[in-house]
Design a protein around this motif. Structure first.
Motif, PDB file in Angstrom:
ATOM      1  N   THR A  60       2.502 -31.750 -26.219  1.00 14.17           N
ATOM      2  CA  THR A  60       2.265 -31.174 -24.883  1.00 14.17           C
ATOM      3  C   THR A  60       2.478 -32.205 -23.777  1.00 14.17           C
ATOM      4  O   THR A  60       2.729 -31.835 -22.635  1.00 14.17           O
ATOM      5  CB  THR A  60       0.843 -30.595 -24.774  1.00 14.17           C
ATOM      6  N   LYS A 115       4.932 -34.297 -23.977  1.00 11.75           N
ATOM      7  CA  LYS A 115       6.363 -34.601 -24.092  1.00 11.75           C
ATOM      8  C   LYS A 115       6.632 -36.014 -24.605  1.00 11.75           C
ATOM      9  O   LYS A 115       7.630 -36.652 -24.232  1.00 11.75           O
ATOM     10  CB  LYS A 115       7.057 -34.414 -22.724  1.00 11.75           C
ATOM     11  N   TYR A 123      -3.160 -24.932 -31.350  1.00 13.14           N
ATOM     12  CA  TYR A 123      -2.526 -24.187 -30.260  1.00 13.14           C
ATOM     13  C   TYR A 123      -3.321 -22.933 -29.901  1.00 13.14           C
ATOM     14  O   TYR A 123      -3.391 -22.533 -28.732  1.00 13.14           O
ATOM     15  CB  TYR A 123      -1.089 -23.820 -30.630  1.00 13.14           C
ATOM     16  N   TYR A 126      -4.691 -21.818 -26.247  1.00 11.58           N
ATOM     17  CA  TYR A 126      -4.402 -20.501 -25.671  1.00 11.58           C
ATOM     18  C   TYR A 126      -5.692 -19.778 -25.273  1.00 11.58           C
ATOM     19  O   TYR A 126      -5.792 -19.212 -24.181  1.00 11.58           O
ATOM     20  CB  TYR A 126      -3.612 -19.677 -26.685  1.00 11.58           C
ATOM     21  N   LEU A 169      -1.370 -26.870 -18.741  1.00 11.82           N
ATOM     22  CA  LEU A 169      -0.333 -26.141 -19.476  1.00 11.82           C
ATOM     23  C   LEU A 169      -0.149 -24.737 -18.921  1.00 11.82           C
ATOM     24  O   LEU A 169      -1.091 -24.109 -18.450  1.00 11.82           O
ATOM     25  CB  LEU A 169      -0.693 -26.069 -20.967  1.00 11.82           C
ATOM     26  N   ASP A 170       1.078 -24.260 -19.017  1.00 16.00           N
ATOM     27  CA  ASP A 170       1.406 -22.925 -18.548  1.00 16.00           C
ATOM     28  C   ASP A 170       1.164 -21.919 -19.676  1.00 16.00           C
ATOM     29  O   ASP A 170       1.477 -22.182 -20.832  1.00 16.00           O
ATOM     30  CB  ASP A 170       2.880 -22.899 -18.127  1.00 16.00           C
ATOM     31  N   ARG A 175       4.176 -20.962 -21.643  1.00 15.21           N
ATOM     32  CA  ARG A 175       4.583 -22.037 -22.553  1.00 15.21           C
ATOM     33  C   ARG A 175       3.766 -21.989 -23.844  1.00 15.21           C
ATOM     34  O   ARG A 175       4.291 -22.187 -24.934  1.00 15.21           O
ATOM     35  CB  ARG A 175       4.394 -23.385 -21.848  1.00 15.21           C
ATOM     36  N   LEU A 176       2.475 -21.714 -23.706  1.00 20.86           N
ATOM     37  CA  LEU A 176       1.623 -21.610 -24.890  1.00 20.86           C
ATOM     38  C   LEU A 176       2.009 -20.415 -25.753  1.00 20.86           C
ATOM     39  O   LEU A 176       2.016 -20.496 -26.987  1.00 20.86           O
ATOM     40  CB  LEU A 176       0.154 -21.515 -24.469  1.00 20.86           C
ATOM     41  N   ALA A 236       5.006 -19.104 -25.971  1.00 18.58           N
ATOM     42  CA  ALA A 236       6.271 -19.463 -26.614  1.00 18.58           C
ATOM     43  C   ALA A 236       6.023 -20.390 -27.803  1.00 18.58           C
ATOM     44  O   ALA A 236       6.682 -20.272 -28.858  1.00 18.58           O
ATOM     45  CB  ALA A 236       7.208 -20.125 -25.600  1.00 18.58           C
ATOM     46  N   ALA A 237       5.065 -21.305 -27.650  1.00 24.84           N
ATOM     47  CA  ALA A 237       4.730 -22.219 -28.744  1.00 24.84           C
ATOM     48  C   ALA A 237       4.170 -21.450 -29.938  1.00 24.84           C
ATOM     49  O   ALA A 237       4.537 -21.719 -31.091  1.00 24.84           O
ATOM     50  CB  ALA A 237       3.725 -23.259 -28.262  1.00 24.84           C
ATOM     51  N   VAL A 282       9.952 -26.536 -25.430  1.00 20.33           N
ATOM     52  CA  VAL A 282       9.389 -25.355 -24.751  1.00 20.33           C
ATOM     53  C   VAL A 282       9.066 -25.711 -23.296  1.00 20.33           C
ATOM     54  O   VAL A 282       8.368 -26.704 -23.072  1.00 20.33           O
ATOM     55  CB  VAL A 282       8.118 -24.868 -25.484  1.00 20.33           C
TER      56      VAL A 282
END
Length: 343
Positions: free
Chosen positions: A229, A231, A261, A265, A303-304, A307-308, A310-311, A343
């Motif tokens: 997360t 990067k 994850y 979320y 975090l968006d 994005r979560l 999609a992960a 992502v």
């Protein structure tokens, strides 16, 4: 009497006010074994133990054998103790069940009968057989659920245990040890002994804990997700290499990643809905794992939500591939980590 809690059980043992029957069940194996031993010691220790203490594995025994042991008179003592490990109320046949019912109607005062469930799980909400069995036990004794302790309680226990080993452990570092090694008490005590031996007395530091204690798979997965997360690609792949070097099973590793994850979320959705993270405790099992919620609240803030999501979709795809593809499992996980970084 109805089911009792750990403190009531402890007080009964201390006062020597033992009941005729006990059922010890729940998620914390260490506590079940600990209190089973304390009950047995209080009943027969130093009183012809070799004759007055009998233990049975349910899968290798019959109710007749257990009943004979319970009804046998103690030798040169007031009471005997009979321990039955992993009794299964769901799997017992009708004939054996009837005999067990008869035994529990009026067990002798000269015996303490303990049912200790090491691997058998009790679900009182879904199983009518377990409900019935617990009621029979409570009518003549006590059922005790010994579940995971919360992080605060674990921290206090570890600080006290460290003191007995000649070391000082701060609440902050006790919390770090729980974060690193999980909430299983047997594992925590094992790791604490290692750390205390390494420290050689005095104040235990975070660096000493980090140097000696063995992280759980969940802790490794958390570090990996945090690197992803943020990067930090090189660090993420280095951590993945370490997990493979530790021979972690790929399916279990993926499950730990999914769990981490999912924490992120849930915390993100709760925050967006104006709910405190504490509300999640009522929906999911975070007892003894409160640090996961704290970490998730902190790390999900930046975090968006898309994005979560999609992960989680990537992880679901990886799960299907691990279970249904011939592709090398390491390659699948490496591709998944690369996808999560992108992502």
């Amino acid at each position: 009497m109805p089911g009792i809690n750990e403190l009531e059980l402890k007080n009964q043992i201390k006062a020597g006010d033992l009941k005729r029957v006990y059922l010890l069940y729940g998620a914390e194996d260490y506590l079940k074994k600990h209190y089973c031993k304390q009950l047995a010691d209080k009943t027969v220790r130093g009183k012809m133990e070799e004759f007055n203490l009998m233990q049975f594995e349910w899968r290798e025994s019959s109710v007749d054998e257990i009943a004979d042991a319970v009804e046998m008179l103690p030798m040169m003592a007031e009471k005997r103790c009979v321990i039955v490990r992993d009794f299964d109320a769901e799997g017992i046949g009708a004939s054996e069940s009837a005999k067990m019912t008869q035994l529990l109607k009026d067990p002798p005062e000269t015996c303490v009968l303990i049912f200790r469930l090491d691997t058998v799980q009790v679900n009182l909400k879904r199983s009518s057989k377990w409900k019935t069995f617990v009621k029979k036990v409570d009518a003549v004794g006590c059922s005790v659920e010994l579940g995971r302790r919360d992080a605060s309680s674990l921290g206090k226990t570890l600080c006290a245990a460290a003191a007995k080993l000649g070391c000082t452990l701060s609440p902050h570092n006790a919390s770090y040890l729980v974060t690193l090694c999980g909430s299983d008490m047997q594992t925590l005590f094992h790791e604490l002994h290692k750390v205390c031996a390494f420290a050689g007395g005095g104040e235990i530091t975070k660096e000493q804990i980090k140097a000696v204690a063995t992280p759980t798979l969940d802790a490794g997965a958390f570090d990996l997700v945090r690197a992803i997360t943020r990067k930090e690609g090189d660090k993420a792949f280095a951590l993945l290499d370490t997990l493979f070097a530790n021979r972690e099973e790929p399916v279990m590793l993926l499950a730990a990643l999914c769990s981490t994850y999912a924490d992120l979320y849930r915390a993100k959705v709760a925050a967006m809905g104006g709910e405190a993270a504490e509300a999640l405790k009522g929906c999911f099992d975070y007892r003894g794992k409160e640090f996961r919620l704290r970490n998730a609240v902190r790390d999900s803030a930046s975090l968006d939500l898309a994005r979560l999501r999609a992960a989680l979709e990537l992880l679901a795809k990886a799960d299907r591939m691990l279970k249904g593809s011939r592709t090398d499992r390491r390659v699948i996980l490496e591709q998944t980590v690369a996808g999560l970084l992108a992502v």
